[in-house]
Design an enzyme around this catalytic site. Sequence first.
Site, short mmCIF file in Angstrom:
data_model
loop_
_atom_site.label_atom_id
_atom_site.label_comp_id
_atom_site.label_asym_id
_atom_site.label_seq_id
_atom_site.Cartn_x
_atom_site.Cartn_y
_atom_site.Cartn_z
CG HIS A 147 -48.35 7.73 13.41
ND1 HIS A 147 -47.79 7.10 14.50
CD2 HIS A 147 -49.62 8.03 13.75
CE1 HIS A 147 -48.70 7.03 15.48
NE2 HIS A 147 -49.82 7.59 15.04
CD GLU A 178 -53.14 12.25 14.88
OE1 GLU A 178 -54.06 11.52 15.31
OE2 GLU A 178 -52.49 11.99 13.85
CG ASP A 220 -50.42 10.79 17.05
OD1 ASP A 220 -50.41 11.53 18.06
OD2 ASP A 220 -51.36 9.99 16.81
CD GLN A 239 -50.87 3.85 12.11
OE1 GLN A 239 -50.78 4.56 13.11
NE2 GLN A 239 -51.91 3.06 11.91
CG ASP A 247 -56.59 10.77 17.76
OD1 ASP A 247 -57.78 10.42 17.91
OD2 ASP A 247 -55.67 9.95 17.68
CE LYS A 255 -57.75 6.48 16.98
NZ LYS A 255 -56.52 7.22 16.65
CD GLN A 292 -57.19 9.74 13.58
OE1 GLN A 292 -57.30 8.55 13.31
NE2 GLN A 292 -56.25 10.19 14.37
#
Length: 417
Positions: A193, A270, A235, A171, A304, A328, A326
């Site tokens: 990202h 994302e 994202d 990212q 996410d 996380k 994801q």
Amino acid sequence: MQIKDVLLAPGNGAFFYDDQEAIRSGAIQDGFIYLGTPKTPEFNSIRVPASSLSVGLVLADDNVVWGDMINVQYSGAGGRDPLFDTNQISNLTSRVVAPRLLEVDASVFGTSCARVFEHVKGQRLPLAVEYGVSQALLRAAAHFQRKTMAEIVCLEFDLPLPTRRVPIYCQSGDAREINVDKMILKAVDVLPHGLINSRQKFGDGGQTFIEFVTWVATRTRQIGRPGYHPVLHFDVYGWIGQEIGLEPQRIADFICRVVDTVPGFTINIESPADFGSTQAQIENYAKIVSILDSRDSSARIVVDERCNTLDDIRLFAEARAAHLIQIKTPDVGSLADTAHAVLLCKENKVGAYVGGSCTETDLSAQASVHISVATQADMMLAKPGMGVDEAFSIVGNEQNRLLAMLNRRRAQEENIG
């Protein structure tokens, strides 16, 4: 294997905790800080240095194994645990968790996690506590059995010794152009990202975002080595929904428009939108996935927000409300749950991405590598921090060392057989 004592050491995360609601509402950046009033409870400012708490288990042979408790960058958002408070977490760990740790057999990872993480007065322990303590317990079991952490996970879940390298995703943070160049030169598998977390970065109708996607693809061709063809992963923090609207058809149309600008690339999008609740997220993401699949699009939807715990992941996977989930790690809690989550995704033919946060530490990142490789996840996040070089070396080197050890172990077993 007895745990003789429990040590606690305050520490730093590798980035900052940020108030997502304030940033979404238009907080202005001034250098590295954000100006304005925080909107998420417990934030005294919009950007706060990330703190952590290390937990050390003193084993019977006087070796000490460690794990790091930490929360994610956007704490308190999307159904996540609130901002990490070192004093509160330390107090709870000393009162509740440490006595439990002194009673378990630390040689058995799954059983010890289940015992230590029992609910207190009907409430689950803070997920940061589960995360850090499970890292230490996994290291304790590996130490006792003289195996890698990955091998312990394989034994727990009856998995074969892994052979495949897991692709690494980096990212960029706000230093987009410089960090994209770094990623391309280092031939990162999945990038960049992009941190598209504000109206300014998304642009009117998404035009600024589309221009960035086009630039990344062009730059990849310009300076990448021959044959280098990464997955492009962006994202957007719900900004497609915020700017285009929350109609799944319109969101899918916009995503197809993005994909059409960079033919030949697989594009991960994302968090295209935040529909306000887990159930609404599942229903609408499933519609977006279905529309994209019906068009044979090369876009993949990554969930996410609103998909935090193992139970959430199960719901999204069973509904096929994403192409890639994801997982996380600090939001999932126990690393045993992270491993289970990857296997759940595989059972439901949904991609498993072992993620996490830039706020994490070297210890939590290395433990995540072992889970990712053991379960053969589809990709894993380079973490911690936002600098690319550090995270890519920590995660990449740990994976290469692990695979070298597993190859040796496999060769030994074949010779014995």
